[in-house]
Write a protein that holds these residues in place. Structure first.
Motif, short mmCIF file in Angstrom:
data_model
loop_
_atom_site.label_atom_id
_atom_site.label_comp_id
_atom_site.label_asym_id
_atom_site.label_seq_id
_atom_site.Cartn_x
_atom_site.Cartn_y
_atom_site.Cartn_z
N GLY A 296 0.78 -1.24 0.00
CA GLY A 296 0.00 0.00 0.00
C GLY A 296 0.81 1.28 0.00
N LYS A 444 3.11 5.52 4.08
CA LYS A 444 1.85 5.09 3.47
C LYS A 444 1.21 6.32 2.85
N ARG A 448 -4.42 7.10 5.13
CA ARG A 448 -4.58 5.68 5.53
C ARG A 448 -4.48 5.58 7.06
N ARG A 578 -6.98 -0.21 3.10
CA ARG A 578 -6.64 0.46 1.84
C ARG A 578 -7.63 1.57 1.51
#
Length: 693
Positions: A296, A444, A448, A578
């Motif tokens: 991710g 990330k 998120r 996600r």
């Protein structure tokens, strides 16, 4: 050509004494098909048979070698009862016990009235000294052959120690003396013996400390393996560097349009990675860069921006993924961006219809298609490009070197970008790629949320099912991962089909099933139904580990989490979290938990940092296991243990670089010896690059 001197080592294991076709199959399963494979199978323990007391002094629980007179055979009336042979010396009696013993065989082995030397583990049974199934029984004149320290080897079902010991001893005997490939100063500093003596000594441990990874004989062999591996990497890289490259420079116009079309900003490490790739592509040498990004972290977007540089320069780019599922997913991510920039994008997989396939191939050959995403279908002979400048290979550990090279050979001096979502610890990076240029994505994407990870014993599975029911009531989607497809006698794990049945009864019409044995079309239909929300729960094996992208999925349940490696648990957990919603991961474990499993689950609760998890995984499992996953594409180390031999790896890398600087064609005396080393460890690819030079 492989040097003549190595021929005895590359013979089949069945050429060794005592290894016929039946045992040969088992030995091949254990170590490999050739004599050299068996030589790399080092002992993990030893049995000291030098303990030779009289019967009265033999202690229960120890291995003893006793010299006795055979008194009488007690043949059982019922075959289920044990066959007993009574023996004695001046100090007492000894009972030798055999289950399913054959009278004719045992009377020949232990003739009444004669003296025999027996060796095995001593027990006390109803006050009497006993050895069940002694390991050795020989006449008195062969006593010395037993009174020794015996190496103990790992076995596979159907094999016993004796034939393996005998075959390995014969293999060591056959091993030729080879020219010295080590640097003399380094050899002297470490006080290492030559290769053949080190091999013999590693297979003949006399004390416990002889089994330690840093014992001189073992360290020498480990260094040989690491040097072969590092030298092979260095040769291939040197060869690639000396091939003329091409400078691919973009004008950033498509780049700009893409960034404007995105609903978010790139992270700092994404920006950095794009710059590093652009700089490499602009140089006249060929780029070989690894893009390492955690689950991710936005690798696909970086790959797309790299591919745009090729298009801006008037060339083409291709992205190859290991499975159709992954290829289609990359396509789904990239298609809207390609549309926004006006770039022509195509998808090529093995399952496309003939008409569509021909159309795509025509577009690639005449240059009307700029970018293509596909599976191994891209490397088929009939696929031609007008001008391929950049090849991107995703989850590259699932491809062989040949497939990577096949894609690169579809154009002139193609730049190569390999991507992996498996964070690789630094030691393993060195072992697998030498000093490949690496770009790391460490953050990330914005927005998120952290994933709430909890561990629960399997006994509470009822509560988990209730909780899942509540979650899907709110519209959430759930992954439920089981470790096996079908019942196997050895491992009675929650069978994925059984779990699917139970959950389907509880939530009719809401549950899908996904495993590796399903046909591609079934798998895709199930994934699509889950992604679109027609199914709420997806019961799956680890096929969902890599690259499945359903932002609406917020719950991950993993049964028997103690059976998975850390990296795999981390990959699976990365399937949730996600989207913008809060996600959770439930790790269900069977009691009691071993120390390693406990540590593993604790790390999963503590951190989501894939790089830290990878380092811990290496520490807990040792590289053997991390590398043992065959598909990892990392070199299969038989003698080196990267957790213990990290310093040797560093030294091997430095030595390999020095050799390539001074003698890139391996023509000097030492260079010729190093060629033998490369053949010995089957690094023939590297020798071929020398010849192709």
């Amino acid at each position: 050509m492989r040097p003549q001197s190595l021929t005895p080592l590359f013979a089949q294991v069945t050429s060794l004494p005592g290894i016929g076709p039946r045992l040969g199959k088992l030995v091949e399963k254990l170590a490999g098909p050739l004599v050299v494979d068996l030589l790399w199978h080092l002992p993990f323990a030893l049995i000291d048979r030098r303990n030779a007391p009289e019967i009265a002094g033999a202690q229960a629980g120890t291995v003893a070698t006793l010299t006795v007179t055979v008194d009488e055979h007690l043949v059982p009336r019922n075959p289920r009862q044990p066959y007993r042979v009574w023996c004695s010396d001046e100090t007492g009696r000894l009972c030798l016990t055999f289950f399913n013993g054959r009278e004719d065989y045992l009377k020949k082995l232990l003739p009444p009235g004669e003296i025999r030397v027996v060796s095995g583990r001593v027990d006390l049974y109803q006050g009497e000294v006993q050895i069940t199934h002694p390991d050795h029984v020989v006449p008195l004149d062969q006593r010395e052959s037993i009174l020794r320290v015996e190496p103990v080897y790992g076995l596979t079902a159907g094999l016993t120690q004796r034939p393996v010991q005998k075959a390995i001893a014969a293999g060591v005997e056959r091993a030729p003396a080879l020219p010295e490939w080590q640097d003399p100063a380094y050899l002297a500093r470490n006080r290492w013996a030559d290769w053949k003596s080190s091999l013999a000594s590693a297979h003949a441990p006399a004390e416990e400390q002889d089994l330690a990874p840093l014992h001189p004989a073992r360290a020498r062999l480990a260094f040989d393996e690491l040097l072969a591996s590092q030298l092979a990497i260095a040769l291939v890289r040197h060869h690639n560097r000396t091939l003329s490259g091409r400078a691919t420079k973009g004008d950033r116009r498509l780049h700009k349009v893409t960034l404007e079309a995105l609903p978010f900003e790139l992270t700092a490490s994404q920006k950095g990675a794009v710059e590093e790739i652009a700089t490499d592509m602009a140089k006249p040498e060929r780029m070989i860069r690894l893009l390492q990004g955690d689950v991710g972290s936005g690798k696909t977007l970086v790959a797309f921006l790299a591919m745009l540089i090729a298009v801006e320069a008037g060339a083409q780019a291709a992205l190859m993924a290991p499975t159709e599922l992954l290829a289609r997913q990359h396509y789904a991510t990239i298609a809207p961006l390609a549309e926004a920039t006006g770039v022509r994008l195509a998808l090529l997989t093995g399952r496309d219809g003939q008409k569509l396939k021909k159309e795509t191939m025509r577009g690639l050959a005449d240059g009307s298609i700029d970018l293509v995403i596909g599976t191994h279908a891209l490397v088929q002979e009939e696929v031609e490009f007008a001008d391929l400048a950049l090849a991107v290979v995703d989850e590259q550990h699932r491809f062989g070197v040949h497939q990577r090279m096949a894609l690169s050979s579809k154009g002139q001096a193609v730049d190569l970008l390999v991507m992996t979502a498996t964070p690789i610890p630094r030691t393993l990076m060195l072992a697998a790629y030498g000093d490949l240029d690496v770009s790391k994505l460490t953050e990330k994407p914005a927005g998120r949320l952290p994933i709430d990870t909890r561990t629960l014993p399997l006994e509470r599975i009822g509560e988990v099912v209730e909780g899942v029911g509540r979650m899907i009531g709110t519209g959430a989607r759930v992954y439920w991962v089981c470790p096996l497809i079908e019942e196997s006698e050895e491992v009675d794990l929650a069978n994925v089909e059984e779990r699917f049945g139970l959950l389907s009864t509880r939530f009719p019409g809401k549950v899908g099933l996904l495993h590796g044995r399903l046909k591609g079309a079934e798998r895709e239909a199930t994934m699509a139904a889950f992604a679109e929300g027609r199914l709420s729960i997806l019961v799956a094996t680890t096929v969902i580990e890599v690259g499945v992208d359903v932002p609406a999925a917020t719950v991950m349940v993993i049964e028997h989490a103690e059976r998975f490696g850390l990296a795999q648990l981390h990959q699976l957990r990365g399937r949730v979290g996600r989207g913008a919603g809060k996600s959770s991961c439930l790790l269900l474990y069977a009691q009691p938990l071993g120390e390693t499993a406990k540590a593993r689950l604790a790390i999963m609760r503590e951190t989501e940092d894939g790089f830290r998890i990878a380092e811990e995984d290496l520490r807990l499992r040792g590289a053997g296991e991390l590398l043992g996953t065959r598909q990892s594409g990392l070199p299969d180390m038989r003698l080196a243990d990267l957790a213990a031999h990290g310093e040797l790896l560093q030294a091997a890398r430095d030595d390999a670089r020095l050799v390539i600087d001074r003698d890139p064609d391996l023509q000097s005396e030492r260079g010729k010896a190093l060629r033998v080393l490369l053949y010995l460890f089957r690094r023939d690819d590297a020798v071929r690059t020398l010849r192709a030079g």
